[in-house]
Design an enzyme around this catalytic site. Structure first.
Site, PDB file in Angstrom:
ATOM      1  N   LYS A   1     -36.762   5.695 -26.765  1.00 47.75           N
ATOM      2  CA  LYS A   1     -37.954   5.334 -25.995  1.00 47.75           C
ATOM      3  C   LYS A   1     -37.780   5.918 -24.598  1.00 47.75           C
ATOM      4  CE  LYS A   1     -36.824   0.991 -26.917  1.00 47.75           C
ATOM      5  NZ  LYS A   1     -37.991   0.274 -27.383  1.00 47.75           N
ATOM      6  N   ARG A   2     -38.847   5.883 -23.785  1.00 49.37           N
ATOM      7  CA  ARG A   2     -38.685   6.312 -22.400  1.00 49.37           C
ATOM      8  C   ARG A   2     -37.550   5.535 -21.750  1.00 49.37           C
ATOM      9  NH1 ARG A   2     -42.689   9.817 -20.106  1.00 49.37           N
ATOM     10  NH2 ARG A   2     -41.532   9.447 -18.195  1.00 49.37           N
TER      11      ARG A   2
ATOM     12  N   THR B   1     -44.112   0.076 -29.949  1.00 49.52           N
ATOM     13  CA  THR B   1     -44.619   0.535 -31.245  1.00 49.52           C
ATOM     14  C   THR B   1     -43.482   1.195 -32.033  1.00 49.52           C
ATOM     15  OG1 THR B   1     -45.447   2.464 -30.051  1.00 49.52           O
ATOM     16  CG2 THR B   1     -47.065   0.800 -30.699  1.00 49.52           C
TER      17      THR B   1
ATOM     18  N   HIS C   1     -52.109  -2.099 -20.806  1.00 51.09           N
ATOM     19  CA  HIS C   1     -50.861  -1.749 -21.496  1.00 51.09           C
ATOM     20  C   HIS C   1     -49.613  -2.134 -20.726  1.00 51.09           C
ATOM     21  CE1 HIS C   1     -52.600   0.741 -24.753  1.00 51.09           C
ATOM     22  NE2 HIS C   1     -53.529   1.018 -23.848  1.00 51.09           N
TER      23      HIS C   1
ATOM     24  N   LYS D   1     -42.338   1.149 -36.130  1.00 55.44           N
ATOM     25  CA  LYS D   1     -41.980   2.337 -36.924  1.00 55.44           C
ATOM     26  C   LYS D   1     -40.595   2.167 -37.537  1.00 55.44           C
ATOM     27  CE  LYS D   1     -44.708   4.900 -33.624  1.00 55.44           C
ATOM     28  NZ  LYS D   1     -44.694   5.569 -32.303  1.00 55.44           N
TER      29      LYS D   1
ATOM     30  N   LYS E   1     -36.424  -1.543 -20.021  1.00 53.40           N
ATOM     31  CA  LYS E   1     -36.120  -1.372 -21.445  1.00 53.40           C
ATOM     32  C   LYS E   1     -34.627  -1.571 -21.730  1.00 53.40           C
ATOM     33  CE  LYS E   1     -40.025   1.860 -22.081  1.00 53.40           C
ATOM     34  NZ  LYS E   1     -40.927   1.279 -23.078  1.00 53.40           N
TER      35      LYS E   1
END
Ligand code: 26V
Length: 837
Positions: A574-575, A682, A383, A686, A580
């Site tokens: 998100k985290r 993911t 992952h 969504k 990110k």
């Protein structure tokens, strides 16, 4: 039992509700007797909760309702596990240290077609289903993407009929609760079990001994040396089962979570000496194994308790599945014919040597045969490629805690190296790259290599990620085993992320393409042809607006910020992690703010920047980014020159339930990681499903989302993964990039000058210097491209018809990202299991 409430509403008492798929977001199209359901809920309230309707709290009603629904699941569960279904040809065991399942009531109701009947049954008792739904704690037995994926997969396996067990840990405390104090993240303990868990069945009789420490004894058995591990310490793993009901209740699988229990609850010696606290200390130590979920910052810090957790649940799960296999088939050699074990990342990789120990030491299977069985049984999902996230354990720790496993790992390593030498003679670089033992920084066991060599298939979670696995971390192993690495692009369950989370959109979709869409998400495609239809667009816009109003209420309640539901809702949830690049988004926010202040009277488009996400407690740079977002929010939201046209909100305590509110309300989805770093994502799926347009880099599954929705319906910007690599190789000069961009320069200057931190003007000096000196995540390199992409977003947003068309096309084209498709691929290409459907 008290039936009076039911009799006070005679109009609903006997009327069976047909689940009208066309009016509600889900459910089986079967008649449901509402009066019967109401009686069942009242009976549970009385006999299981021990309350009368007059004295029951909302929580009591939630528990009673959950029990009533659970009973119906159990009926099907029992059918599934007795008679002809009891012994499927092959089962999947999904081993994961994380299952981020969230609330389960609506999952169960929706999949059983009971949402509306239950609403009606409760309404007749004066109870609002939506209110009691909020009483359920959000089960946060996971950190983020990896854990939520495991939860989506459990739903899909039960829905498409893959017989499966999920195995994990029943943490007493899930991921910490995030609070904000003066804009700084505060972590508070999470306590989801404090009022019990109505979904679980405790099985104190299902327990397995788990050993730690001790020594390995070599004995002679019929002239053959045999190793016997004599652990110095024993823990018991006790099973707690949660039934997982699939779509239309057709199949029910089991999520089995292990809890640690001390074999001797108190030390009698100490107790008899009068040392009552000391008598309990062993128990506390042993039971700490399942106490708390490790919060990930993707940098495993090699703590002993974490390794104990990994071995504890891997060993319990293997003992359980081997026992089941022996009961059913009686021959360990047929294990791979009937059992597929999926390793969710390397966290359960210690199961590889554990299965070897069970086969070789405990059952006398010859090594080569045992290795073939092991390899045919296991497969492994990677992952993340971030080097700092790859798990490895110090050899001395392994030797102390798991001495026999360490021996087995050495032997696996020796044999793998020998086989590699035979294939590619005398290549030292290759040998050290594939060695299970990293000799670099103190000797360490590399769990990724262990998982790879122990598995017949290894998969990445998006096409790009899988390619990068082949080129980077697993390059040498890939050369030796060219058929082993395969791609399985992630997916999400539409039942939760569309039908449950967004009933308004679901209704429109059912009206437009038929109720069959609930069973077959590829039917969403039919919507694409209607995307230009103004009636459809108006319906979609109206649903989105309602969802935005609901989110606006939450923002007002939690942040005391009032936002315009007609503004563009620009969402990054998100985290919090540097790769990110929430920072890139904040920099753009500041750039807009500066522009607004420079020209206050221009016709700015109203927009709301919404952030949510947790930072690992020890991840200081991530926590500083949260503080910056909050500082910017405070300044921007209270500046009258902005006239409310720009609002910023960082919503605290992001979890599955909050995601279910934000995602249906999003217009723009921020997927802006440094290319090559986000394995899949993911949330991107969504949000696109719920009609948000993506602004993103060519990273992870964004690449495939772009292919599905088309270039005109997504805003792609920035360096590609290959360009990122080239830039880094060449040596990237952030100062030159900043020099070249007046917008970025001004933004960084305002941060450095304390515009957002007047109480502590130097708060962000380190952050700005860090960007200029070593911009590891290429924030400055992508800034201008991102800023330009945001301008194209606004250009489209001004043309409401064009926007709604693109939004409809996003929803229409992402059917492929259903986790049912993903699980179908795993079943066929990795597990060799035929879904029952
Ligand atoms: C690392 C650690 C380190 C030790 C403490 C506990 C812990 C827990 C998790 C991790 C690694 C997490 C890796 C992860 O979540 N990867 C994400 O997986 C998603 C599902 O495949 C994917 O969509 C995301 O892109 C990826 O970041």
């Amino acid at each position: 039992m008290n039936d009076s409430a039911a009799t006070t509403t005679p109009e609903t008492a006997k009327r069976p509700v047909r689940m009208a798929g066309a009016t509600e977001g889900g459910g089986a199209d079967a008649g449901v007797d509402v009066a019967k359901l109401r009686k069942e809920i009242l009976a549970e309230l009385t006999y299981s909760v021990g309350r009368s309707p007059e004295t029951a709290s909302k929580r009591d009603w939630f528990v009673a309702t959950a029990y009533a629904v659970r009973d119906r699941i159990v009926d099907r569960w029992v059918v599934e596990h007795t008679g002809e279904h009891a012994k499927p040809l092959k089962r999947v065991y999904y081993l994961s240290l994380e299952f981020l399942i969230g609330r389960l009531l609506f999952d169960a109701l929706n999949n059983l077609g009971l949402t509306e009947p239950t609403r009606e049954a409760l309404a007749g008792l004066g109870i609002d289903l939506n209110e009691i739904r909020q009483e359920e704690p959000d089960a946060a037995l996971g950190n983020g993407g990896l854990g939520r994926l495991a939860a989506c997969f459990m739903d899909s396996m039960a829905s498409i009929g893959v017989p499966a067990f999920g195995y994990g840990i029943r943490y007493d405390h899930g991921l910490f609760r995030q609070g904000m104090r003066d804009g700084w993240q505060q972590e508070y303990p999470e306590d989801w079990l404090s009022f019990g868990n109505p979904w679980e069945f405790a099985h104190p009789e299902i327990d397995y001994p788990i050993g730690f420490g001790g020594y390995v004894e070599q004995v002679n058995e019929g002239g053959q040396p045999k190793q016997i591990w004599r652990p110095g310490e024993k823990v018991e793993a006790v099973a707690f089962d949660i039934p997982v009901v699939g779509w239309r209740g057709r199949h029910v699988n089991t999520l089995r979570l292990w809890s640690a229990r001390a074999p001797d609850p108190i030390s009698l010696d100490a107790f008899n000496r009068g040392d009552y606290v000391g008598a309990l200390s062993d128990r506390v130590r042993v039971e700490s194994i399942s106490k708390v979920l490790y919060p990930s910052d993707e940098t495993p810090n090699g703590q002993e308790l974490r390794l104990r957790q990994e071995y504890f649940f891997a060993s319990a799960s293997l003992q359980d599945l081997v026992r089941r296999h022996m009961e059913e088939r009686g021959d360990l050699r047929t294990l791979p014919d009937h059992v597929a074990i999926q390793l969710n990342d390397t966290h359960p990789a210690i199961a590889v040597p554990e299965l070897m120990r069970i086969l070789v030491d405990l059952n006398g299977v010859p090594w080569a045969e045992a290795w073939a069985i092991t390899n045919a049984t296991f497969s492994y999902t990677n992952h993340t490629l971030l080097p700092e996230a790859l798990e490895s354990w110090p050899v001395p720790l392994m030797e102390r805690l798991l001495p026999r496993h360490m021996q087995i790992i050495y032997l696996i390593n020796a044999l793998e190296l020998e086989a590699a030498r035979a294939k590619k003679p005398a290549d030292d670089a290759l040998l050290s790259a594939i060695s299970l033992i990293d000799e670099g920084q103190g000797r360490r066991v590399r769990m990724g290599i262990l998982a790879f060599v122990g598995s017949h298939k290894v998969n990445g979670v998006s096409a790009l990620h899988t390619d990068l696995m082949k080129q980077t971390v697993f390059r040498e192993l890939h050369a030796l085993h060219p058929d082993r690495i395969v791609n399985k692009t992630n997916g999400i369950t539409f039942r939760r992320w569309l039908a449950q989370a967004n009933p308004r959109l679901t209704k429109i979709l059912i009206d437009a393409v038929g109720v069959e869409v609930l069973d077959d998400p590829t039917r969403l495609e039919m919507l694409a042809d209607m995307a230009g239809d103004s009636g459809l667009q108006e319906a979609l816009a109206a649903a989105k607006r309602e969802n935005k109003l609901a989110l606006a209420r939450v923002i007002a309640e939690r942040n005391d910020v009032f936002v315009d539901p007609d503004a563009l809702f620009d969402v990054q949830i998100k985290r919090i992690h540097e790769y990110k690049r929430q920072l890139l988004n904040i920099l753009e926010t500041i750039a807009i703010y500066n522009a607004m202040r420079a020209q206050p009277m221009r016709a700015w488009m109203p927009r709301v920047k919404i952030f949510a996400g947790k930072a690992a407690a020890s991840y200081h740079s991530a926590k500083l980014i949260i503080k910056l977002a909050n500082d910017v929010a405070r300044v921007v939201n209270s500046d009258p020159t902005v006239r409310g046209l720009l609002k910023v909100a960082f919503l605290p305590n992001y979890n599955v339930s909050l995601a279910e509110i934000i995602i249906p309300a999003a217009d723009l989805s921020e997927q802006i990681s440094t290319a090559g770093m986000e394995a899949s994502g993911t949330g991107n799926m969504k949000l696109a499903l719920n009609g948000a347009l993506t602004i993103g880099t060519l990273d992870g599954a964004n690449v495939e989302i772009k292919e599905h929705v088309g270039d005109d319906n997504i805003f792609i910007f920035g360096l590609t993964a290959a360009e990122v690599e080239a830039r880094k190789k060449r040596g990237y000069d952030a100062r030159a990039a900043v020099e070249a961009s007046s917008t970025l320069r001004e933004v960084l200057e305002s941060i450095r000058n304390g515009v957002f931190s007047p109480d502590d003007p130097s708060r962000y000096a380190g952050l700005v210097d860090g960007l200029l000196d070593h911009d590891t995540f290429l924030v400055t390199a992508d800034f201008d491209a991102y800023f330009a992409a945001q301008r194209s977003v606004y250009k489209m947003w001004r043309d409401r018809a064009a926007w709604m068309k693109a939004s409809a096309i996003n929803t229409a084209k992402v059917g492929w990202f259903s986790s049912d498709r993903t699980i179908g691929e795993y079943a066929k290409e990795i597990w060799d299991v035929k879904p029952a459907s």
